[in-house]
Design a protein around this motif. Structure first.
Motif, PDB file in Angstrom:
ATOM      1  N   ARG A   2       7.082 -23.748  -8.889  1.00 21.17           N
ATOM      2  CA  ARG A   2       5.807 -23.147  -9.492  1.00 21.17           C
ATOM      3  C   ARG A   2       4.780 -24.173  -9.887  1.00 21.17           C
ATOM      4  NH1 ARG A   2       5.199 -18.860 -14.287  1.00 21.17           N
ATOM      5  NH2 ARG A   2       7.209 -17.926 -13.362  1.00 21.17           N
ATOM      6  N   LEU A   3       6.007 -25.578 -10.850  1.00 22.79           N
ATOM      7  CA  LEU A   3       5.581 -26.635 -11.439  1.00 22.79           C
ATOM      8  C   LEU A   3       4.304 -27.365 -10.089  1.00 22.79           C
ATOM      9  CD1 LEU A   3       8.233 -28.426 -12.652  1.00 22.79           C
ATOM     10  CD2 LEU A   3       6.472 -27.127 -14.062  1.00 22.79           C
ATOM     11  N   LEU A   4       4.630 -27.589  -8.994  1.00 21.45           N
ATOM     12  CA  LEU A   4       4.171 -28.059  -7.675  1.00 21.45           C
ATOM     13  C   LEU A   4       3.083 -26.754  -8.205  1.00 21.45           C
ATOM     14  CD1 LEU A   4       6.786 -29.256  -5.854  1.00 21.45           C
ATOM     15  CD2 LEU A   4       6.006 -30.505  -7.286  1.00 21.45           C
ATOM     16  N   ARG A   5       2.777 -26.027  -8.656  1.00 17.79           N
ATOM     17  CA  ARG A   5       1.302 -25.333  -8.245  1.00 17.79           C
ATOM     18  C   ARG A   5       1.547 -24.619  -6.462  1.00 17.79           C
ATOM     19  NH1 ARG A   5      -0.610 -25.175 -12.424  1.00 17.79           N
ATOM     20  NH2 ARG A   5      -0.767 -26.459 -13.602  1.00 17.79           N
ATOM     21  N   VAL A   6       2.673 -24.674  -6.177  1.00 14.41           N
ATOM     22  CA  VAL A   6       2.717 -23.435  -5.106  1.00 14.41           C
ATOM     23  C   VAL A   6       2.290 -22.374  -4.653  1.00 14.41           C
ATOM     24  CG1 VAL A   6       4.011 -22.768  -2.702  1.00 14.41           C
ATOM     25  CG2 VAL A   6       4.449 -24.722  -3.840  1.00 14.41           C
ATOM     26  N   PRO A   7       1.344 -21.425  -4.694  1.00 13.66           N
ATOM     27  CA  PRO A   7       1.022 -19.667  -4.846  1.00 13.66           C
ATOM     28  C   PRO A   7       2.166 -19.101  -4.953  1.00 13.66           C
ATOM     29  CG  PRO A   7      -0.411 -20.406  -2.784  1.00 13.66           C
ATOM     30  CD  PRO A   7       0.802 -21.871  -3.473  1.00 13.66           C
ATOM     31  N   ARG A   8       1.780 -18.089  -5.762  1.00 18.36           N
ATOM     32  CA  ARG A   8       3.007 -16.819  -5.619  1.00 18.36           C
ATOM     33  C   ARG A   8       3.774 -16.389  -4.307  1.00 18.36           C
ATOM     34  NH1 ARG A   8       1.885 -12.183  -9.403  1.00 18.36           N
ATOM     35  NH2 ARG A   8       4.001 -10.906  -9.944  1.00 18.36           N
ATOM     36  N   TYR A   9       2.345 -16.000  -3.620  1.00 20.45           N
ATOM     37  CA  TYR A   9       3.338 -15.212  -2.813  1.00 20.45           C
ATOM     38  C   TYR A   9       4.035 -16.141  -1.647  1.00 20.45           C
ATOM     39  CZ  TYR A   9      -0.538 -17.577   0.349  1.00 20.45           C
ATOM     40  OH  TYR A   9      -1.385 -18.013   0.927  1.00 20.45           O
ATOM     41  N   LEU A  10       3.468 -17.308  -1.915  1.00 26.17           N
ATOM     42  CA  LEU A  10       4.406 -18.649  -0.565  1.00 26.17           C
ATOM     43  C   LEU A  10       5.890 -18.886  -1.172  1.00 26.17           C
ATOM     44  CD1 LEU A  10       1.467 -21.533   0.666  1.00 26.17           C
ATOM     45  CD2 LEU A  10       3.579 -20.061   2.030  1.00 26.17           C
ATOM     46  N   ARG A  11       5.155 -18.996  -2.265  1.00 24.22           N
ATOM     47  CA  ARG A  11       6.661 -19.081  -3.516  1.00 24.22           C
ATOM     48  C   ARG A  11       8.138 -17.501  -3.157  1.00 24.22           C
ATOM     49  NH1 ARG A  11       3.548 -20.346  -8.978  1.00 24.22           N
ATOM     50  NH2 ARG A  11       5.195 -17.885  -9.417  1.00 24.22           N
ATOM     51  N   PHE A  12       7.814 -16.584  -3.543  1.00 23.69           N
ATOM     52  CA  PHE A  12       8.534 -15.586  -3.260  1.00 23.69           C
ATOM     53  C   PHE A  12       9.163 -15.520  -2.008  1.00 23.69           C
ATOM     54  CE2 PHE A  12       8.954 -11.118  -2.145  1.00 23.69           C
ATOM     55  CZ  PHE A  12       9.995 -11.135  -3.264  1.00 23.69           C
ATOM     56  N   ALA A  14      12.993 -16.160   1.655  1.00 25.92           N
ATOM     57  CA  ALA A  14      14.302 -16.700   2.598  1.00 25.92           C
ATOM     58  C   ALA A  14      15.264 -17.388   2.421  1.00 25.92           C
ATOM     59  CB  ALA A  14      13.340 -17.778   3.794  1.00 25.92           C
ATOM     60  N   LEU A  15      15.599 -17.745   1.554  1.00 26.09           N
ATOM     61  CA  LEU A  15      16.763 -18.397   0.545  1.00 26.09           C
ATOM     62  C   LEU A  15      17.579 -18.227   0.453  1.00 26.09           C
ATOM     63  CD1 LEU A  15      16.550 -21.872   0.424  1.00 26.09           C
ATOM     64  CD2 LEU A  15      16.842 -21.330  -1.740  1.00 26.09           C
ATOM     65  N   ARG A  16      17.413 -16.816  -0.017  1.00 24.66           N
ATOM     66  CA  ARG A  16      18.070 -15.916  -0.114  1.00 24.66           C
ATOM     67  C   ARG A  16      18.834 -14.743   0.745  1.00 24.66           C
ATOM     68  NH1 ARG A  16      18.516 -14.871  -5.713  1.00 24.66           N
ATOM     69  NH2 ARG A  16      17.062 -15.218  -7.471  1.00 24.66           N
ATOM     70  N   PHE A  17      17.876 -14.758   2.015  1.00 25.28           N
ATOM     71  CA  PHE A  17      18.177 -14.251   2.948  1.00 25.28           C
ATOM     72  C   PHE A  17      20.105 -14.839   4.024  1.00 25.28           C
ATOM     73  CE2 PHE A  17      15.806 -11.141   4.695  1.00 25.28           C
ATOM     74  CZ  PHE A  17      15.435  -9.844   3.709  1.00 25.28           C
ATOM     75  N   VAL A  18      19.446 -16.505   3.465  1.00 28.17           N
ATOM     76  CA  VAL A  18      20.509 -16.981   4.379  1.00 28.17           C
ATOM     77  C   VAL A  18      21.750 -16.806   4.220  1.00 28.17           C
ATOM     78  CG1 VAL A  18      21.557 -19.590   4.725  1.00 28.17           C
ATOM     79  CG2 VAL A  18      19.406 -18.982   4.437  1.00 28.17           C
ATOM     80  N   PRO A  19      22.601 -16.193   2.996  1.00 29.55           N
ATOM     81  CA  PRO A  19      24.217 -16.136   2.791  1.00 29.55           C
ATOM     82  C   PRO A  19      24.539 -14.434   3.116  1.00 29.55           C
ATOM     83  CG  PRO A  19      23.032 -16.816   0.747  1.00 29.55           C
ATOM     84  CD  PRO A  19      22.109 -16.484   1.552  1.00 29.55           C
ATOM     85  N   PHE A  75       5.192  -4.549  -6.310  1.00 27.71           N
ATOM     86  CA  PHE A  75       5.322  -5.921  -6.269  1.00 27.71           C
ATOM     87  C   PHE A  75       3.766  -6.391  -6.189  1.00 27.71           C
ATOM     88  CE2 PHE A  75       5.368  -9.587  -3.361  1.00 27.71           C
ATOM     89  CZ  PHE A  75       5.499 -10.397  -4.917  1.00 27.71           C
ATOM     90  N   ASN A  76       3.154  -7.144  -6.849  1.00 28.60           N
ATOM     91  CA  ASN A  76       1.837  -8.059  -7.031  1.00 28.60           C
ATOM     92  C   ASN A  76       0.907  -7.110  -7.314  1.00 28.60           C
ATOM     93  OD1 ASN A  76       0.825 -10.270  -6.331  1.00 28.60           O
ATOM     94  ND2 ASN A  76       0.857 -10.608  -4.048  1.00 28.60           N
ATOM     95  N   SER A  77       1.201  -6.487  -8.039  1.00 29.79           N
ATOM     96  CA  SER A  77       0.069  -5.583  -8.693  1.00 29.79           C
ATOM     97  C   SER A  77      -0.647  -5.675  -9.840  1.00 29.79           C
ATOM     98  CB  SER A  77       0.297  -3.604  -8.952  1.00 29.79           C
ATOM     99  OG  SER A  77       1.569  -3.737  -9.851  1.00 29.79           O
ATOM    100  N   THR A  78      -0.365  -6.829 -10.354  1.00 29.79           N
ATOM    101  CA  THR A  78      -1.022  -7.337 -11.994  1.00 29.79           C
ATOM    102  C   THR A  78      -1.011  -8.856 -11.125  1.00 29.79           C
ATOM    103  OG1 THR A  78       1.303  -8.032 -12.612  1.00 29.79           O
ATOM    104  CG2 THR A  78       0.610  -6.397 -13.093  1.00 29.79           C
ATOM    105  N   LYS A  79      -2.030  -9.468 -12.274  1.00 29.43           N
ATOM    106  CA  LYS A  79      -1.477 -10.882 -11.725  1.00 29.43           C
ATOM    107  C   LYS A  79      -1.338 -11.732 -12.327  1.00 29.43           C
ATOM    108  CE  LYS A  79      -4.662 -10.932  -8.364  1.00 29.43           C
ATOM    109  NZ  LYS A  79      -3.895  -9.637  -7.996  1.00 29.43           N
ATOM    110  N   LYS A  80      -0.568 -10.807 -13.259  1.00 27.03           N
ATOM    111  CA  LYS A  80       0.361 -11.988 -14.415  1.00 27.03           C
ATOM    112  C   LYS A  80       1.646 -12.220 -14.145  1.00 27.03           C
ATOM    113  CE  LYS A  80       1.700 -11.608 -19.319  1.00 27.03           C
ATOM    114  NZ  LYS A  80       2.529 -10.499 -19.798  1.00 27.03           N
TER     115      LYS A  80
END
Ligand code: ATP
Ligand code: MG
Lengths: 267, 244
Positions: B124-134, B139-144, B203-208
Motif C-alpha cells: 500500500r505504501l508503494l501505491r499498488v492498486p488494491r486488487y493487485l495487492r489482494f 497467492a502468498l497465503r495459498f503457498v502453504p 468484497f470490493n463493494s466499497t471504495k474505502k
C-alpha cells in the motif's frame, strides 16, 4: 500381522504426534481408531504402509521392518483410503482410475479387467464406468477411492473417516461390506468420529489422545467406562445411553432394545 | 527439495524482530537489500553478514534457514566456480557468491518475518492498486496450503503403488502426472471457492480501504533501527572516513 513397538513420531517442525505406541493388528481383526481431532489417528495410519517411518521404535509388517521396505511394497498388502482421498483422482474415466493402482502393482491386463468389474460392482459404480471421476458426487468419489484400493485385494484395509459425506443408506452398505471383508479374514482399521456407525460394527477400539493410546478394549467396555469417555471427549452411542438409563446391559442393535422393552411393557 | 520454499514463507514466531513496527522492518530490509546488492568487498560483505546473522537469530528463524543451507551452498559453489573460470580471480568470485548469499538471506528473512498483513501495508505504501495487492497477498497465503495439498496427494498416490523415483528420466517425469493433475484441480477448486466466499462477503463493494494493523512505534523500534543501521554507517565510515 502389523506390529508397533514403542513407536514415537515427531514431525519435522518438532511436533510429537505419536508417543510410545504399542499395537498389534492381526488379519481378521476389526479395529476402530477414535480420539479427538489432532490426536494422531492419521499419523498412525500413515505408519501402516510406511509413508511415515517412526522417529523412535519400529513398525513390523509381516515381520519385516517398514524402514527396509518401499511404500509400494507394503501398499500391496496394506491398502489405505485417506481422509481426503477424493483429491487423488486424476484419470479420464472411472475405470482408468481403478486401473492405475493395479498397473502399478503389475497385474496382467486380463486380471485388471476382472478386478475393475469386481470393484465397480462392489461399490455400485458400474454405470459410471466410462464417466470422468470429476463428475461424480462427493459420496461417489469417496466410494470410488475405496474401490481403487479394494481392487487389488490387500490383506489389510485401512479407512480414514469413511463415513464423511455418505448418506444413511451408503453407511449401511458400508457396514455390510466391512462385515463381508471381516468374514473374508481381512484385517480392517477404521479411524472415525462416527460413533453410531462404529457401534454397529462392534469393533475393538483404540482410543487415542495427544498421540498416546489411552485405552484398548471392546466397544462395549470403552463406552461403559466413563473416565475414558471423559478423557477423550467421546459421547456414547444412543443405544448405550438408553441401556444405561434402563440400567441394563448395552444393546447392540435396535432389535435387542425392542425385545427388552417389549418384555417389560407387555405390548 | 521440499525445504527450500519454507524459507520464503512467513514463519509465525514470537520474536523481537517479528514484534518490531512494520515500518522499521521495511526500512531495515530495504537497507540490507541495497547493501547486499552494492557491497563488493569481502570485508564489508562479512560485516553485513554478521548483522544479518544476528537478525536471523533474533527472529528465531535459523532452523528453517539451516534446512535450506545445503541447497544455497550448492548454488554458491556453482557461482564461485563459474566466476572463477571466467574471471580467474578468487577474491572477485568469492564476492559474487557472498553477494548471492546475502541477497538470499535478506529476502528469506524478509518473507519469514513480515506477515501477509504487514506485507499488504508495504504494498500500500508503494501505491499498488488494491486488487493487485489482494491478488498478490492471497497467492502468498495459498503457498502453504498448496504444499499441504501436495504432500497429501503424494501420500495418496504412493499408497496406490506409485513409485516416484523409478525408471529413467522420462519415466520419472511421467510418474509426476498423477500428482500434478490433482494438484492443479484442487488449486482451481480452492480459488473458485475463495472467489465465491469473497463475493458472498461483498468484497470490493466499497471504495474505502481499511487496514487492520496496529502501527505503534516504540523505544525498542528506535533502538533496533539504530543497531541495524550500523552496517550502512560502517560502510560509509570505511570509505569516507577511515580510507577516504
Ligand atoms: N505435516 C505435519 N507437520 C506438523 N504437524 C502435523 C503434520 N500433520 C499433522 N500434524 C499434527 O499432528 C497432530 C496429529 O494429527 P493427525 O492428522 O494424525 O490427527 P487426527 O487424529 O487424524 O485428527 P482428525 O480427527 O482431525 O483427522 C495434529 O496436532 C497435527 O497438527
Ligand atoms: Mg485424521
Amino acid at each position: 500381522m502389523i506390529e508397533f513397538h514403542n513407536v514415537s513420531f515427531i514431525y519435522p517442525n518438532g511436533f510429537k504426534a505419536l508417543d510410545e505406541i504399542n499395537l498389534k493388528i492381526r488379519e481378521g481383526d476389526l479395529l476402530a481408531l477414535v480420539g479427538e481431532n489432532g490426536s494422531g489417528k492419521t499419523t498412525l495410519i500413515k505408519h501402516l504402509n510406511g509413508l511415515l517411518k517412526p522417529t523412535q521404535g519400529k513398525v513390523f509388517i509381516f515381520g519385516r521392518d517398514t524402514k527396509e521396505l518401499t511404500v509400494a511394497e507394503v501398499s500391496r498388502y496394506v491398502g489405505i483410503v485417506f481422509q481426503n482421498s477424493d483429491s487423488q483422482l486424476f484419470s479420464e474415466t472411472v475405470e482408468d482410475e481403478i486401473a492405475f493402482g493395479l498397473r502399478n502393482f503389475g497385474f496382467s491386463e486380463e486380471d485388471i479387467n476382472l478386478r475393475i468389474n469386481f470393484a465397480l460392482r462392489l461399490f455400485e459404480l458400474e454405470i459410471y464406468r466410462k464417466k470422468s471421476p470429476f463428475l461424480l458426487s462427493g459420496g461417489e468419489k469417496k466410494r470410488l477411492c475405496m474401490a481403487c484400493i479394494l481392487a487389488w485385494d490387500p490383506r489389510f484395509i485401512v479407512l480414514d473417516e469413511p463415513t464423511v459425506g455418505q448418506d444413511f443408506l451408503e453407511k449401511e452398505k458400508l457396514i455390510q461390506m466391512i462385515d463381508l471383508l471381516r468374514r473374508k479374514g481381512k484385517g480392517i482399521v477404521i479411524a472415525s468420529h462416527d460413533i453410531e456407525f462404529l457401534w454397529k460394527l462392534q469393533p475393538k477400539m483404540v482410543v487415542m489422545k495427544n498421540g498416546r493410546i489411552i485405552a484398548y478394549s471392546s466397544a462395549e467396555e470403552i463406552f461403559s467406562n466413563s473416565s475414558i469417555l471423559d478423557q477423550s471427549n467421546l459421547i456414547p452411542p444412543q443405544l448405550v445411553e438408553l441401556s444405561k438409563h434402563l440400567s441394563t446391559k448395552a444393546f447392540q442393535t435396535i432389535e435387542q432394545a425392542k425385545e427388552w422393552i417389549k418384555k417389560r411393557v407387555n405390548v | 527439495m521440499f525445504r527450500l520454499p519454507h524459507s520464503f514463507i512467513f514463519s509465525r514466531q514470537d520474536s523481537l524482530i517479528h514484534r518490531l513496527d512494520i515500518r522499521v522492518k521495511i526500512i531495515i530490509f530495504i537497507e540490507f537489500l541495497i547493501l547486499s546488492l552494492i557491497l563488493f568487498n569481502i570485508r564489508d560483505q562479512l560485516t553485513l553478514l554478521s548483522f544479518l546473522g544476528a537478525l536471523i537469530f533474533l527472529s528465531k528463524i535459523e532452523r528453517r534457514i539451516l534446512n535450506s543451507l545445503a541447497f544455497i551452498t550448492f548454488l554458491m559453489a556453482m557461482i564461485f566456480i563459474l566466476n572463477l573460470i571466467i574471471s580467474k580471480e578468487i577474491i572477485i568470485s568469492l564476492s559474487y557468491s557472498l553477494r548471492f548469499l546475502l541477497i538470499i538471506l535478506t529476502s528469506s528473512s524478509f518473507f519469514q518475518t513480515i506477515s501477509p498483513d504487514e506485507l499488504e501495508y508495504f504494498l500500500r505504501l508503494l501505491r499498488v492498486p488494491r486488487y493487485l495487492r489482494f491478488a498478490f497477498i492471497s497467492a502468498l497465503r495459498f503457498v502453504p496450503l498448496l504444499m499441504l495439498d501436495l504432500i497429501q496427494i503424494t501420500d495418496s498416490q504412493r499408497a496406490r503403488g506409485l513409485e516416484l523415483d523409478k525408471g529413467n528420466i522420462f519415466k520419472r517425469i511421467k510418474n509426476r502426472i498423477p500428482i500434478l493433475i490433482p494438484l492443479i484441480i484442487s488449486t482451481i477448486n480452492r480459488s473458485s471457492q475463495m472467489a465465491e466466499a469473497l463475493e458472498t462477503r461483498a468484497f470490493n463493494s466499497t471504495k474505502k480501504d481499511v487496514l487492520c494493523l496496529n502501527l505503534n512505534f516504540e523505544k525498542r523500534d528506535l533502538i533496533f533501527l539504530f543497531i541495524f543501521f550500523l552496517p550502512s554507517l560502517l560502510t560509509v565510515g570505511y570509505y569516507y572516513i577511515i580510507y577516504p
